[in-house]
Each structure stands twice: as structure tokens, then as C-alpha cells.
Design an enzyme around this catalytic site. Sequence first.
Site, mmCIF file in Angstrom:
data_model
loop_
_atom_site.group_PDB
_atom_site.id
_atom_site.type_symbol
_atom_site.label_atom_id
_atom_site.label_comp_id
_atom_site.label_asym_id
_atom_site.label_seq_id
_atom_site.Cartn_x
_atom_site.Cartn_y
_atom_site.Cartn_z
ATOM 1 N N GLU A 140 0.858 -1.194 0.000
ATOM 2 C CA GLU A 140 0.000 0.000 0.000
ATOM 3 C C GLU A 140 0.892 1.243 0.000
ATOM 4 O O GLU A 140 1.782 1.368 0.840
ATOM 5 C CB GLU A 140 -0.874 0.036 1.261
ATOM 6 C CG GLU A 140 -2.005 -0.982 1.259
ATOM 7 C CD GLU A 140 -3.269 -0.506 0.541
ATOM 8 O OE1 GLU A 140 -3.263 0.635 0.016
ATOM 9 O OE2 GLU A 140 -4.236 -1.282 0.509
ATOM 10 N N HIS A 178 -4.000 -3.217 -8.072
ATOM 11 C CA HIS A 178 -5.308 -3.648 -7.565
ATOM 12 C C HIS A 178 -6.375 -3.493 -8.649
ATOM 13 O O HIS A 178 -7.241 -4.354 -8.816
ATOM 14 C CB HIS A 178 -5.666 -2.826 -6.318
ATOM 15 C CG HIS A 178 -6.679 -3.475 -5.443
ATOM 16 N ND1 HIS A 178 -7.227 -2.848 -4.361
ATOM 17 C CD2 HIS A 178 -7.268 -4.700 -5.495
ATOM 18 C CE1 HIS A 178 -8.102 -3.664 -3.785
ATOM 19 N NE2 HIS A 178 -8.144 -4.792 -4.448
ATOM 20 N N ASP A 188 -7.069 1.567 -8.061
ATOM 21 C CA ASP A 188 -5.741 1.895 -7.521
ATOM 22 C C ASP A 188 -4.684 0.897 -8.001
ATOM 23 O O ASP A 188 -5.005 -0.253 -8.247
ATOM 24 C CB ASP A 188 -5.783 1.956 -5.982
ATOM 25 C CG ASP A 188 -6.156 0.634 -5.338
ATOM 26 O OD1 ASP A 188 -7.201 0.066 -5.703
ATOM 27 O OD2 ASP A 188 -5.386 0.148 -4.489
HETATM 28 ZN ZN LIG Z 1 -6.303 -1.406 -3.237
#
Ligand SMILES: [Zn+2]
Length: 270
Positions: A140, A178, A188
Site C-alpha cells: 500500500e 489492484h 488503484d
Molecule cells: Zn487497493
Amino acid sequence: MAKQIVITCIFLVLIAACAHKPYSSTNKQYKKQAKAFAKLLREYPLKDSVGLQYPDGWVGTTNFSMRRPNFVVIHHTAQNSCDETLKTFTLTRTQVSAHYVICRDGTVHHMLNDLLRAHHAGVSKWGNATDLNSMSIGIEIDNNGSEPFTDAQMNSLLLLLDRLKRAYNIPQANFIGHADVAPGRKVDPSRYFSWKTLAENGFGYWYDTTNVNVALNFNPVQALRIIGYNISKPEIAIESYKIHFVPQDTTKTINDADKKILWDLAKKYQ
Ligand SMILES: [Zn+2]
């Protein structure tokens, strides 16, 4: 009186210690959970979800290792700070997590052992793989989704990807986003993310359409499938492809330039 002062001092030291370690209680929870998995792994005869009845005299093999991740899935957090994300990933009610979080200043938080399964991809499909959480590392990047990624973040990311690629022998094609594995549901990392930079460093592929001649019967949607996209709804597969490979184009239609790009990419990803 002296005793009271000592007690007050101990109390203040404890408060200071807690203030500096806001995650000490969730870290304890991590250890507890890891311990429970370790116990499960030690158990014999085997107790797993298959639930077979074993004959007397269980035989365990002597030759094994831990399963290794084979994909990397990159995300943006859609949050405003790393602190916010660290908090989200340590609240059990959210049930979401990632192996790594990369802050705007380039700091990398390693929140989960690579060999364990993080909850970052959700319902997902890439090629024939349908449980990306089980086979991938989730990264992330702290970014709200409508701003550029920082140089410090990209530098940290490239170093991390290099380590992961070497450690687990992850194929170049298996560095994805993603949005790629969850088209229509996720967008994203955003169009600000430079997949070209990643490909130039050996993570995923980029295209070169200089000498490309597309065959007349070329089917661009099939090319998307060959790359890995779930084409059950072609329009959203095209949207995810554009986010990744043609970020400046916000349409959901395939034009002649796309055909050239897809022709070249399908050869690289096949
Ligand atoms: Zn994501």
C-alpha cells in the site's frame, strides 16, 4: 513521601512508554495470532480444512518449506496519512491489511510476514488466479488517489520490489495493480502511478509500438485476456487497462493506438 514520589515517577515513566508505543497492544495481538498459526503448523496428525480420516500410523514427509508469494499487488491507500493507514490496518473490525505500507517520506512499514496472507486484494482475478491474497504480497502506498506519488515513495518501492523479486523469484509479469485484478471495483494505484518506471526496472512490462503491424483479424479483448485481465465485462477490463498502460486516456474504448499497444503487450505477457 519518598515512596509516593517513586510511585509517581514509575507511573509517569509508564505513561511515557505507552505514548511512545501506541501499537504495543496490537503488536501483542499479532504475536498471539502468529503463535496460534505456529501451533497449527506443529500439529500432527495433520489438522487442516480437508479433514481426511488418517489410518493408524500417520506418516509426515521430511521434505517441505513454506509457500512463497508469486505476485505483487500494488495499491494506493486512498487515505490522507500513513498514521491513518497504520490505524486502519490494526483495527480488527476493518479486516483489511497489507504486508507493506510506504509513507510519503519513503518510510517502509513491514506489517506482516511475507509468508502469511494479508487481506488486501479482496475478490480478484488475474489470468486463472482467483485468490490473489493467497499468492501475493500486498503493498500500500500512502496516497489519497488524486495526487502524484513522491520520489521518496517510488525509490523505496523500487528497492522493496527488487528484494521481493529476488527473494521469491517473482516473474516480471507478476507485478500488477489492484485495479488490474479487480476491474470495475478498484482503480488503484491511480493514473498518477508510473508503471512505465516500474517496467523499466524489471517489474511488469511496457510497450514499444515502433514497428508494430497489427493483423487484420486481431481481437483486442482477447489480448486483454492474454495479458491477465478478467474480460467477463470487457468495458471495465478496458478501463483498468487504460489506468495502467494509457493513464492519460480516460475513455473506455479501444482505438488504433490501443490495438498496437495490446498487440505488443500480449506478446510480452503471454
Ligand atoms: Zn487497493
